[in-house]
Write a protein that holds these residues in place. Sequence first.
Motif, PDB file in Angstrom:
ATOM      1  N   UNK A  28      22.321   6.615  67.839  1.00 61.05           N
ATOM      2  CA  UNK A  28      21.691   7.883  67.293  1.00 61.05           C
ATOM      3  C   UNK A  28      21.594   8.435  65.941  1.00 61.05           C
ATOM      4  N   UNK A  29      22.609   7.435  64.749  1.00 62.11           N
ATOM      5  CA  UNK A  29      21.222   7.656  63.898  1.00 62.11           C
ATOM      6  C   UNK A  29      20.572   6.963  63.624  1.00 62.11           C
ATOM      7  N   UNK A  30      19.815   6.656  63.689  1.00 63.51           N
ATOM      8  CA  UNK A  30      18.281   6.283  64.124  1.00 63.51           C
ATOM      9  C   UNK A  30      18.240   7.135  65.019  1.00 63.51           C
ATOM     10  N   UNK A  31      17.868   7.230  65.333  1.00 64.58           N
ATOM     11  CA  UNK A  31      17.523   8.783  66.592  1.00 64.58           C
ATOM     12  C   UNK A  31      17.227   9.497  65.965  1.00 64.58           C
ATOM     13  N   UNK A  32      18.104  10.439  64.832  1.00 68.56           N
ATOM     14  CA  UNK A  32      18.152  11.213  64.162  1.00 68.56           C
ATOM     15  C   UNK A  32      17.191  11.028  62.801  1.00 68.56           C
ATOM     16  N   UNK A  33      17.036   9.493  62.930  1.00 74.86           N
ATOM     17  CA  UNK A  33      16.991   9.469  61.278  1.00 74.86           C
ATOM     18  C   UNK A  33      17.362   9.706  60.405  1.00 74.86           C
ATOM     19  N   UNK A  34      18.780   9.430  60.474  1.00 73.46           N
ATOM     20  CA  UNK A  34      19.933   9.720  59.571  1.00 73.46           C
ATOM     21  C   UNK A  34      19.686   7.692  58.997  1.00 73.46           C
ATOM     22  N   UNK A  35      20.530   7.421  57.722  1.00 78.98           N
ATOM     23  CA  UNK A  35      20.819   6.248  57.441  1.00 78.98           C
ATOM     24  C   UNK A  35      22.082   6.578  58.076  1.00 78.98           C
ATOM     25  N   UNK A  36      22.518   5.377  58.261  1.00 78.37           N
ATOM     26  CA  UNK A  36      23.528   3.990  58.857  1.00 78.37           C
ATOM     27  C   UNK A  36      24.424   4.404  58.720  1.00 78.37           C
ATOM     28  N   UNK A  37      25.758   4.873  58.377  1.00 78.80           N
ATOM     29  CA  UNK A  37      26.948   5.311  58.010  1.00 78.80           C
ATOM     30  C   UNK A  37      26.786   6.861  57.746  1.00 78.80           C
ATOM     31  N   UNK A  38      26.165   7.543  57.570  1.00 80.15           N
ATOM     32  CA  UNK A  38      26.404   9.029  57.811  1.00 80.15           C
ATOM     33  C   UNK A  38      27.023   9.951  57.811  1.00 80.15           C
ATOM     34  N   UNK A  39      27.334   9.710  59.572  1.00 80.70           N
ATOM     35  CA  UNK A  39      28.129   9.753  60.333  1.00 80.70           C
ATOM     36  C   UNK A  39      29.794  10.465  60.044  1.00 80.70           C
ATOM     37  N   UNK A  40      29.938   8.729  59.268  1.00 82.02           N
ATOM     38  CA  UNK A  40      31.578   8.299  58.946  1.00 82.02           C
ATOM     39  C   UNK A  40      31.401   8.519  57.613  1.00 82.02           C
ATOM     40  N   UNK A  41      31.064   8.586  56.630  1.00 79.13           N
ATOM     41  CA  UNK A  41      31.173   9.112  54.996  1.00 79.13           C
ATOM     42  C   UNK A  41      30.760  10.599  55.915  1.00 79.13           C
ATOM     43  N   UNK A  42      30.816  11.598  56.557  1.00 78.39           N
ATOM     44  CA  UNK A  42      31.458  12.808  57.085  1.00 78.39           C
ATOM     45  C   UNK A  42      32.398  13.187  57.209  1.00 78.39           C
ATOM     46  N   UNK A  43      32.695  12.146  58.287  1.00 76.51           N
ATOM     47  CA  UNK A  43      33.868  12.036  59.093  1.00 76.51           C
ATOM     48  C   UNK A  43      35.167  12.288  58.109  1.00 76.51           C
ATOM     49  N   UNK A  44      34.852  10.915  57.345  1.00 69.93           N
ATOM     50  CA  UNK A  44      36.322  10.437  56.670  1.00 69.93           C
ATOM     51  C   UNK A  44      36.029  11.042  55.240  1.00 69.93           C
ATOM     52  N   UNK A  45      35.420  12.921  55.133  1.00 68.94           N
ATOM     53  CA  UNK A  45      35.824  13.362  53.642  1.00 68.94           C
ATOM     54  C   UNK A  45      36.790  13.227  53.679  1.00 68.94           C
ATOM     55  N   UNK A  46      37.487  13.840  52.833  1.00 64.53           N
ATOM     56  CA  UNK A  46      39.118  14.250  52.476  1.00 64.53           C
ATOM     57  C   UNK A  46      39.554  15.593  53.159  1.00 64.53           C
ATOM     58  N   UNK A  47      38.605  16.471  53.003  1.00 63.51           N
ATOM     59  CA  UNK A  47      38.599  17.572  53.647  1.00 63.51           C
ATOM     60  C   UNK A  47      39.265  17.525  55.257  1.00 63.51           C
ATOM     61  N   UNK A  48      38.040  16.494  56.338  1.00 56.91           N
ATOM     62  CA  UNK A  48      38.039  16.157  57.502  1.00 56.91           C
ATOM     63  C   UNK A  48      39.181  15.709  57.651  1.00 56.91           C
ATOM     64  N   UNK A  49      38.811  14.430  57.052  1.00 51.38           N
ATOM     65  CA  UNK A  49      40.237  12.892  57.435  1.00 51.38           C
ATOM     66  C   UNK A  49      42.056  13.278  57.267  1.00 51.38           C
TER      67      UNK A  49
END
Length: 212
Positions: A28-49
């Motif tokens: 899905x990240x490739x389809x969206x044109x996002x660098x691999x790992x973008x979602x994990x970086x967002x999800x594991x940001x301290x304010x969310x995780x």
Amino acid sequence: MENLAFDAVLCDLDGVIRHYDLTEVECLERIAGLPEGTTAEIAFAPERDLPLLLGQISRAQWTASITDALTNQIPARLAGNLASAFAYAPFRADQAAVDLIRKLRGKMPVVLVTNATVWLDEDLALLGLTDLADHVVNSSHVGIAKPDPGIYRIAVERAGVPADRCLFVDDTQANIDAADTAGMTAVLYRNSSDLLRALAPVLDQEAEMLAG
């Protein structure tokens, strides 16, 4: 057992025993044109995780927060699909690690020390690992997450032996450093060979006893 450097094993779960399959997320990240790992970086940001790991928010709230952050970069529908794929990613147990941990049961206390969610018990049941450890110290239940010293004190108490008699295994350097500061024998996990080397004193002694 005599002449060992430890009398209990405290072990991380994710990244050591449990591993996630992020194939769909990467697609899905490739389809969206996002660098691999973008979602994990967002999800594991301290304010969310961290609120998730402290049991303060639900999985639905966590997923919504990931979606909101992703919509700054991609269309909302794709953001929602990505967030859901990440939050509900399938997982598996590393059988080699599981087998090694199971060999310790009955020989010394085994405690899982994990930054995890309130639904961890359900996940362990799905993996068939509800009996893997004598105790599970889950951050979302105790309200403290690694590398906070408090969660190590709880784990040591559950193990029932002094901190300097505990072997601690984790795949995150900050958690290893905290365990070392707490006086434990700390081993950074990169693959099952690291776990095998850490547990070798126990396993070798068992083998000698059987051979004798």
